[in-house]
Write a protein that holds these residues in place. Structure first.
Motif, PDB file in Angstrom:
ATOM      1  N   GLU A 173      -9.432   2.231   5.538  1.00 15.90           N
ATOM      2  CA  GLU A 173      -8.582   1.998   6.630  1.00 15.90           C
ATOM      3  C   GLU A 173      -7.507   0.907   6.465  1.00 15.90           C
ATOM      4  O   GLU A 173      -6.809   0.626   7.345  1.00 15.90           O
ATOM      5  CB  GLU A 173      -9.847   0.934   7.482  1.00 15.90           C
ATOM      6  N   HIS A 174      -7.523   0.768   5.149  1.00 14.41           N
ATOM      7  CA  HIS A 174      -6.193   0.094   4.642  1.00 14.41           C
ATOM      8  C   HIS A 174      -5.224   0.648   4.094  1.00 14.41           C
ATOM      9  O   HIS A 174      -5.213   1.895   3.596  1.00 14.41           O
ATOM     10  CB  HIS A 174      -6.442  -1.061   3.747  1.00 14.41           C
ATOM     11  N   ASN A 249       0.394   9.232  -2.721  1.00 10.33           N
ATOM     12  CA  ASN A 249      -0.239   8.897  -1.446  1.00 10.33           C
ATOM     13  C   ASN A 249      -0.099   7.343  -0.970  1.00 10.33           C
ATOM     14  O   ASN A 249      -0.730   7.020  -0.492  1.00 10.33           O
ATOM     15  CB  ASN A 249      -1.577   9.301  -1.643  1.00 10.33           C
ATOM     16  N   LEU A 250       0.702   6.734  -2.118  1.00 10.85           N
ATOM     17  CA  LEU A 250       0.831   5.332  -1.584  1.00 10.85           C
ATOM     18  C   LEU A 250       1.738   5.021  -0.437  1.00 10.85           C
ATOM     19  O   LEU A 250       2.722   5.882   0.272  1.00 10.85           O
ATOM     20  CB  LEU A 250       1.853   4.500  -2.827  1.00 10.85           C
ATOM     21  N   ASP A 251       1.494   3.799   0.332  1.00 10.34           N
ATOM     22  CA  ASP A 251       2.430   3.437   0.964  1.00 10.34           C
ATOM     23  C   ASP A 251       3.634   2.806   0.713  1.00 10.34           C
ATOM     24  O   ASP A 251       4.622   2.751   1.270  1.00 10.34           O
ATOM     25  CB  ASP A 251       1.690   2.567   2.136  1.00 10.34           C
ATOM     26  N   VAL A 252       3.650   1.970  -0.411  1.00 14.18           N
ATOM     27  CA  VAL A 252       4.498   1.192  -0.952  1.00 14.18           C
ATOM     28  C   VAL A 252       4.208   1.053  -2.461  1.00 14.18           C
ATOM     29  O   VAL A 252       3.170   1.153  -2.895  1.00 14.18           O
ATOM     30  CB  VAL A 252       4.588  -0.290  -0.619  1.00 14.18           C
ATOM     31  N   MET A 253       5.242   1.057  -3.410  1.00 12.62           N
ATOM     32  CA  MET A 253       5.109   0.814  -4.859  1.00 12.62           C
ATOM     33  C   MET A 253       5.904  -0.315  -5.065  1.00 12.62           C
ATOM     34  O   MET A 253       7.210  -0.735  -4.656  1.00 12.62           O
ATOM     35  CB  MET A 253       5.571   2.059  -5.762  1.00 12.62           C
ATOM     36  N   ILE A 337       7.448  -4.422   5.104  1.00 14.20           N
ATOM     37  CA  ILE A 337       7.840  -3.058   4.818  1.00 14.20           C
ATOM     38  C   ILE A 337       6.548  -2.460   5.343  1.00 14.20           C
ATOM     39  O   ILE A 337       6.529  -0.932   5.958  1.00 14.20           O
ATOM     40  CB  ILE A 337       8.239  -2.768   3.575  1.00 14.20           C
ATOM     41  N   CYS A 338       5.527  -2.752   4.762  1.00 17.29           N
ATOM     42  CA  CYS A 338       4.166  -2.190   4.804  1.00 17.29           C
ATOM     43  C   CYS A 338       3.422  -1.945   6.151  1.00 17.29           C
ATOM     44  O   CYS A 338       2.655  -1.134   6.419  1.00 17.29           O
ATOM     45  CB  CYS A 338       3.450  -2.556   3.826  1.00 17.29           C
ATOM     46  N   GLY A 339       3.595  -3.341   6.728  1.00 20.23           N
ATOM     47  CA  GLY A 339       2.676  -3.464   8.047  1.00 20.23           C
ATOM     48  C   GLY A 339       1.081  -3.701   7.308  1.00 20.23           C
ATOM     49  O   GLY A 339       0.818  -3.913   6.205  1.00 20.23           O
ATOM     50  N   LEU A 340       0.246  -3.825   8.464  1.00 22.77           N
ATOM     51  CA  LEU A 340      -1.190  -3.760   7.724  1.00 22.77           C
ATOM     52  C   LEU A 340      -1.928  -2.742   7.805  1.00 22.77           C
ATOM     53  O   LEU A 340      -1.591  -1.621   7.581  1.00 22.77           O
ATOM     54  CB  LEU A 340      -1.797  -5.019   8.670  1.00 22.77           C
TER      55      LEU A 340
END
Length: 344
Positions: A173-174, A249-253, A337-340
């Motif tokens: 969920e994260h 599959n990352l949201d941010v590096m 940038i990523c949000g929650l």
């Protein structure tokens, strides 16, 4: 002279520099689908290119059968069998120059590394953005008759994760942040105690996947994994194909001025970079990232930055320049940038 139909591309190392060729070659082959490309590079880097259309990789064994001048002569004969009609040298070092010597009669264009401009940058004579490495690569193909537009890039799809790789994502969920805290030179690294503070804060709301390699790096990252919830280290546990799948599959590096940032950028992942004694003005920022994704050291406190292009040269006291970037600045930028969570 007609445009070549088959181009041999030379780029042996390093990892980040090889990774930076990928978005350029993707744009090239999408804009010129009739063009064939053979990339000669180290075997280890083959996975970078596997989803590119009309791109074949030829592995150079530079420590074995292709070692030395005679080895490069053997490599040249093997490559001639590929029947290419032009050469794009994206490396421009002694080894690639020797290899090109054996390609008599071929149209050969080599990268202009802008050495004079970079010397002016690190000497303090001129502090301004230089041409990016990606554009320098693109210029080589332009000189071969294939101008490339890098302004509207496309990227590969996320790789479907196996159950083994899914196990590195603690909470589905994260959102998931990759953290690559190491670099080839200490002057390019964020102090580890500050990086631990970043991980401590981010792990409260995000999955954290740690990237690195080498005995000491593995030990440090394993300690972080054991200490914090939602933190997993892949160091020493996965091969390159598997690491790339996770990165896709990352949201941010979060990366230093180092290879992992460029690996993430290949997939169109948002990349936050931390810069110490080096600076993005030298042209080595990850592909297609906004300028404010690069967090740079305080030049009022460290006025000689950049002290070198690669981070291998720096005056006393500059080895921890990246530490002038606050933990809060790093965490705030990532959250901005990523949000929650993915469910929100």
């Amino acid at each position: 002279m007609p445009n070549p139909k088959h181009i041999l591309v030379i780029r042996f190392s390093a990892m980040g520099d090889v990774a930076m060729t990928v978005p350029v070659l993707r744009a090239l082959t999408e804009q010129y689908p009739e063009l064939k490309i053979t990339v000669v590079t180290k075997f280890f880097f083959n996975p970078f290119f596997k989803d590119l259309e009309n791109v074949e990789v030829y592995s150079a064994d530079l420590k074995g059968k292709h070692k030395g001048v005679y080895g490069l002569y053997k490599l040249s004969n093997e490559l001639k069998a590929k029947r290419f009609d032009a050469v794009a040298d994206l490396h421009n070092v002694l080894r690639s120059k020797i290899l090109k010597f054996f390609f008599t009669g071929k149209n050969v264009i080599q990268i202009d590394k802008g050495r004079a401009e970079k010397k002016a940058l690190v000497s303090g004579k001129r502090f301004q953005q230089l041409k990016t490495t990606h554009q320098r690569y693109a210029d080589v193909f332009n000189n071969l008759g294939y101008p490339i537009d890098l302004s509207n890039p496309s990227f590969p799809k996320k790789v479907d994760l196996t159950s083994k790789l899914n196990a590195f994502i603690s909470n589905k969920e994260h959102k998931t942040i990759g953290v690559a805290p190491f670099a080839a030179h200490k002057s390019k690294m964020y102090p580890l105690h500050q990086m631990e503070d970043v991980i401590t804060e981010l792990s409260k709301d995000y999955n954290i996947i740690l990237f690195g390699g080498g005995k000491e790096e593995i030990k440090t990252l394993d300690q972080f994994e054991a200490k914090y919830k939602n933190v997993r280290s892949v160091a020493g546990k996965l091969n390159l194909d598997e690491e790339l799948a996770l990165i896709s599959n990352l949201d941010v590096m979060l990366s230093m001025d180092s290879g992992n940032g460029h690996l993430a950028a290949m997939f169109g992942i948002k990349v936050i970079t931390i810069w110490g004694a080096t600076h993005p003005y030298a042209g080595f920022a990850p592909f297609n990232q906004p300028k404010d994704y690069a967090l740079v050291a305080d030049r009022k406190q460290y006025p000689l930055i950049p002290t070198s292009v690669y981070g291998n040269k720096f005056p006393e006291g500059y080895e921890n320049a990246a530490g002038s970037i606050s933990v809060d600045a790093v965490v705030t930028k990532i959250k901005e940038i990523c949000g929650l969570s993915k469910t929100k």
